[in-house]
Design an enzyme around this catalytic site. Structure first.
Site, PDB file in Angstrom:
ATOM      1  N   GLU A 291      -8.522 137.229 -52.997  1.00 12.28           N
ATOM      2  CA  GLU A 291      -7.125 137.491 -52.657  1.00 12.28           C
ATOM      3  C   GLU A 291      -6.933 139.006 -52.609  1.00 12.28           C
ATOM      4  O   GLU A 291      -6.892 139.682 -53.640  1.00 12.28           O
ATOM      5  CB  GLU A 291      -6.184 136.866 -53.686  1.00 12.28           C
ATOM      6  CG  GLU A 291      -4.713 137.053 -53.346  1.00 12.28           C
ATOM      7  CD  GLU A 291      -3.795 136.527 -54.429  1.00 12.28           C
ATOM      8  OE1 GLU A 291      -2.628 136.207 -54.108  1.00 12.28           O
ATOM      9  OE2 GLU A 291      -4.226 136.439 -55.594  1.00 12.28           O
TER      10      GLU A 291
ATOM     11  N   CYS B  74       2.586 136.221 -52.363  1.00  7.87           N
ATOM     12  CA  CYS B  74       1.700 135.106 -52.705  1.00  7.87           C
ATOM     13  C   CYS B  74       1.672 134.060 -51.607  1.00  7.87           C
ATOM     14  O   CYS B  74       0.781 133.213 -51.580  1.00  7.87           O
ATOM     15  CB  CYS B  74       2.133 134.482 -54.018  1.00  7.87           C
ATOM     16  SG  CYS B  74       3.809 133.821 -54.017  1.00  7.87           S
TER      17      CYS B  74
ATOM     18  N   LYS C 247       9.880 139.290 -69.246  1.00 11.42           N
ATOM     19  CA  LYS C 247       8.970 140.434 -69.236  1.00 11.42           C
ATOM     20  C   LYS C 247       8.613 140.715 -67.783  1.00 11.42           C
ATOM     21  O   LYS C 247       7.684 140.142 -67.226  1.00 11.42           O
ATOM     22  CB  LYS C 247       7.718 140.124 -70.047  1.00 11.42           C
ATOM     23  CG  LYS C 247       7.048 141.354 -70.676  1.00 11.42           C
ATOM     24  CD  LYS C 247       6.527 142.378 -69.692  1.00 11.42           C
ATOM     25  CE  LYS C 247       5.315 141.913 -68.935  1.00 11.42           C
ATOM     26  NZ  LYS C 247       4.800 142.985 -67.999  1.00 11.42           N
TER      27      LYS C 247
ATOM     28  N   PHE D 166       4.969 142.080 -59.756  1.00 13.04           N
ATOM     29  CA  PHE D 166       5.643 143.236 -59.158  1.00 13.04           C
ATOM     30  C   PHE D 166       6.132 142.961 -57.747  1.00 13.04           C
ATOM     31  O   PHE D 166       7.027 143.664 -57.256  1.00 13.04           O
ATOM     32  CB  PHE D 166       4.691 144.444 -59.129  1.00 13.04           C
ATOM     33  CG  PHE D 166       3.550 144.301 -58.144  1.00 13.04           C
ATOM     34  CD1 PHE D 166       3.714 144.653 -56.808  1.00 13.04           C
ATOM     35  CD2 PHE D 166       2.312 143.832 -58.548  1.00 13.04           C
ATOM     36  CE1 PHE D 166       2.673 144.521 -55.895  1.00 13.04           C
ATOM     37  CE2 PHE D 166       1.268 143.696 -57.646  1.00 13.04           C
ATOM     38  CZ  PHE D 166       1.451 144.039 -56.311  1.00 13.04           C
TER      39      PHE D 166
ATOM     40  N   GLU E 171       5.903 146.131 -65.104  1.00 10.62           N
ATOM     41  CA  GLU E 171       6.202 147.512 -65.470  1.00 10.62           C
ATOM     42  C   GLU E 171       6.186 148.447 -64.265  1.00 10.62           C
ATOM     43  O   GLU E 171       6.584 149.614 -64.380  1.00 10.62           O
ATOM     44  CB  GLU E 171       5.203 148.002 -66.521  1.00 10.62           C
ATOM     45  CG  GLU E 171       3.768 148.154 -66.039  1.00 10.62           C
ATOM     46  CD  GLU E 171       2.990 146.848 -66.011  1.00 10.62           C
ATOM     47  OE1 GLU E 171       1.766 146.894 -65.782  1.00 10.62           O
ATOM     48  OE2 GLU E 171       3.610 145.788 -66.233  1.00 10.62           O
TER      49      GLU E 171
END
Length: 692
Positions: free
Chosen positions: A384, A283, A175, A151, A178
């Site tokens: 994380e 990240c 994909k 995301f 969402e």
């Protein structure tokens, strides 16, 4: 777009009815803005089937056409980048400048993929063996490549994958997350407008159901994933267990080492930008600052001062410097680490929960947070967090700081701030991470390099985009090709004849080819003083010497050129040429040179290094006197005849039923010196002993 976000399959919006849907929020307000359809197993199968059908044509499309489509897509993406950035901000929450920068970094990968004709060039080596060439090529993986993206970068991370995969000739099923799916659908529309055939790029939304189907579908050849480390491990193990090629990029705990000689203002600014940009949902975000004493206190003060000046608010506002978190559950997770850090003994220098907010109170807000006195045993250091939480770890020396970075389970990225070039070079060599920045807080490589970490930050052995991305989406094929072709009548080829299926060679060149042969030899070795006379003698000698002999072993009858004898399965050209071994001329023990060979041509061939074939008979019983032995044979014939002689001498003599049953030895020595096309490619001679 409609209020309902659906799949993009076969070049159009999906017109089916979803069994399940999910909410898409506006993080700045906390309200549900849209609904997204979740794909079932059959929906994923429909997308994969469309991609499989499209691969038949797209996989064979020329590189020029693929490049044309990518260039058109690049222009459309550049023209609509503000629209895509607005979609990202409305669903993710990052400020407009961050969203525009994300689209720009994805655009750079598209531009890199436009150079795919150069990137797919193979390798070629000529004459790896005699008349054999070797080359390698890159071909697409096959039917479908699946991309599963996070995301935090709904546009950039997909563009790390599909432009290169499509340029290489694959079809793609994406994909996306969402939580912010609109950007992926808009990208699919732009690709179709750019001329991409239907079915080459498809988008399916959903959760674990869609992911698991992509990981196990038999038509999916490879999977690219970016996300957290636990999910990356699951994707890698499941995908490889199903026989797929997988690159799975996991989480990170990126360190920034600040040495005592560093510019502390530069380091503090870098810590703010890299730690709290995009609300820490990167990240490559810096989450740990390793301050080498004695600069820790001063560095903490400068960071705290800068945090107070940060503006946190709605990403659509031009004055906002940091936006909200993506969802309420994620906000609650990040906020829990503030209590865990305080309970573990860390010093909470700045509590983000009390930071002033310029936005709706219902938004998912958390201001920048700063911890000091953090130890490697605390959860705020080991986990994380993926939020605006920055930890300060103090080290007493460079060696301690380096050991702290190398002992961490993650190895995505790191940075060092110093003015000492030697220390920077040493750190770059000794640190165990995939990407290193020197006075650069976020060392994300450019599109023509590859992105990826080490240790638990990467599962698989291939990074994304760049040259490694091209290799991941293609597979190599190596080929070896014999450059010779069979010499036929009327052919102008001067290459060496190749054996047919039965192993028979076409023999020396005949007809017009031998005249061209002789003319070529005169050009290479020079002409004598009396040119015309010598040419006539040369042609006359070549005509007589290359006249096909009678098939001795097959009797007196003549055979056609393509005839095979039913008993011996030998071709008439399996026998020696006229004048080399004739039982009807002096007996089988005598070898004769052609009587018509011009003496002048023989001398010139000897002087100028032409091919020489020397045959001599050495009877083991010494029955024949020396004067009956074979005279020295020197012939300027091409290497085709020498090759033919070497391979056919044994067959001719062993099949001649008229030869006496006495042990004989023929030594065939074929020498090539300074010849333009040597037999073995190195200009050396060979000696073959044939016993019968």
């Amino acid at each position: 777009m409609s209020s309902n976000i659906t799949h993009w399959i076969n070049g159009k919006l999906w017109d089916g009815t979803a069994e399940r849907t999910g909410d898409v929020y506006n993080p700045a307000t906390g309200e549900v803005s849209r609904q997204v359809d979740f794909a079932s197993v059959s929906d994923v199968d429909t997308a994969v089937a469309a991609a499989k059908a499209a691969f038949v044509e797209w996989g064979s499309t020329s590189l020029a056409k693929r490049t044309e489509v990518l260039f058109a897509f690049r222009e459309l993406l550049h023209r609509n980048r503000d629209e895509i950035a607005a979609l990202i901000t409305s669903e993710h929450g990052k400020v407009a400048s961050d969203a525009a920068g994300e689209v720009q970094r994805g655009l750079e990968v598209v531009e890199f993929a436009c150079g795919i004709p150069h990137l797919l060039k193979g390798a070629f080596s000529e004459n790896v063996s005699r008349t054999v060439d070797s080359y390698s090529i890159r071909q697409p993986l096959g039917v479908v490549v699946a991309g599963i993206t996070p995301f935090n970068f709904p546009a950039m991370v997909p563009m790390w994958m599909f432009p290169i995969a499509i340029a290489c000739g694959n079809t793609f099923v994406l994909k996306p997350s969402e939580k912010d799916p609109s950007a992926a659908v808009r990208i699919g529309q732009l690709l179709t407008a750019a001329g991409l055939p239907d079915g080459v790029f498809n988008v399916v939304h959903g959760d674990k159901v869609a992911v698991d189907r992509l990981l196990t579908h038999p038509d999916v050849r490879a999977v690219s994933f970016v996300g957290s480390t636990p999910i990356a491990r699951y994707v890698y193990e499941t995908g490889t267990g199903a026989g797929k090629r997988v690159q799975a990029l996991g989480g990170a705990k990126n360190h920034m080492v600040v040495l005592p000689d560093a510019d502390l203002d530069l380091a503090a600014d870098a810590a703010i930008n890299a730690g709290f940009g995009s609300a820490g949902e990167r990240c490559m975000a810096i989450s740990v600052v390793v301050a080498v004493e004695p600069v820790a206190d001063e560095l903490v003060d400068r960071i705290r001062t800068r945090i107070a000046d940060l503006t946190v608010g709605d990403g659509m506002r031009p004055d906002s410097q940091m936006g909200p978190l993506v969802t309420k559950p994620h906000l609650e997770k990040v906020s829990s680490y503030l209590d865990a850090g305080t309970a573990a003994g860390a010093k909470l220098v700045v509590d983000g929960r009390g930071h002033p907010i310029s936005g709706d109170e219902g938004g998912f807000w958390l201001g920048p947070t700063l911890f000091d006195q953090v130890t490697p045993q605390m959860s705020i250091y080991t986990d994380e967090i993926f939020g605006p939480v920055l930890s300060i770890v103090r080290a007493q020396s460079y060696a301690e700081a380096l050991d702290l970075v190398n002992s961490n389970q993650y190895g995505n990225g790191t940075a060092i701030f110093t003015n000492d070039g030697g220390a920077a070079r040493r750190f770059q060599h000794e640190v165990e991470v995939g990407m290193v920045g020197i006075n650069v807080p976020i060392p994300v490589p450019m599109a023509y390099f590859s992105f990826g970490g080490w240790k638990n930050s990467l599962f698989g052995d291939t990074h994304v985009h760049g040259a490694e991305g091209v290799h991941f989406y293609t597979r190599g094929k190596s080929s070896r090709s014999a450059g010779s072709i069979r010499h036929t009548a009327g052919s102008t080829s001067a290459s060496r004849p190749v054996p047919d299926d039965a192993g028979h060679s076409a023999g020396p060149p005949r007809g017009r080819a031998r005249h061209r042969h002789a003319a070529g030899r005169r050009r290479r070795f020079g002409c004598p003083r009396h040119h015309r006379r010598s040419r006539r003698r040369t042609f006359r000698g070549l005509r007589r010497a290359r006249r096909r002999p009678e098939p001795v072993a097959l009797g007196a009858h003549r055979e056609r050129r393509d005839h095979r004898h039913p008993a011996t399965h030998l071709h008439p050209r399996d026998f020696p040429p006229r004048g080399l071994a004739r039982p009807d001329r002096g007996g089988p023990d005598q070898l004769h040179a052609p009587r018509c060979r011009p003496r002048r041509l023989l001398h010139r061939s000897r002087r100028r290094g032409g091919p020489q074939t020397r045959l001599r008979a050495r009877p083991t019983d010494q029955r024949h006197p020396p004067h009956r032995r074979a005279p020295l044979l020197r012939t300027p014939r091409l290497h085709q005849e020498s090759r033919w002689l070497q391979t056919r001498a044994l067959a001719a003599c062993s099949c001649d039923q008229s030869l006496p049953r006495v042990r004989r030895e023929i030594v065939v020595r074929v020498c090539f010196f300074s010849f333009p096309l040597p037999l073995n490619g190195r200009g050396v001679g060979r000696e073959v002993d044939l016993n019968f």
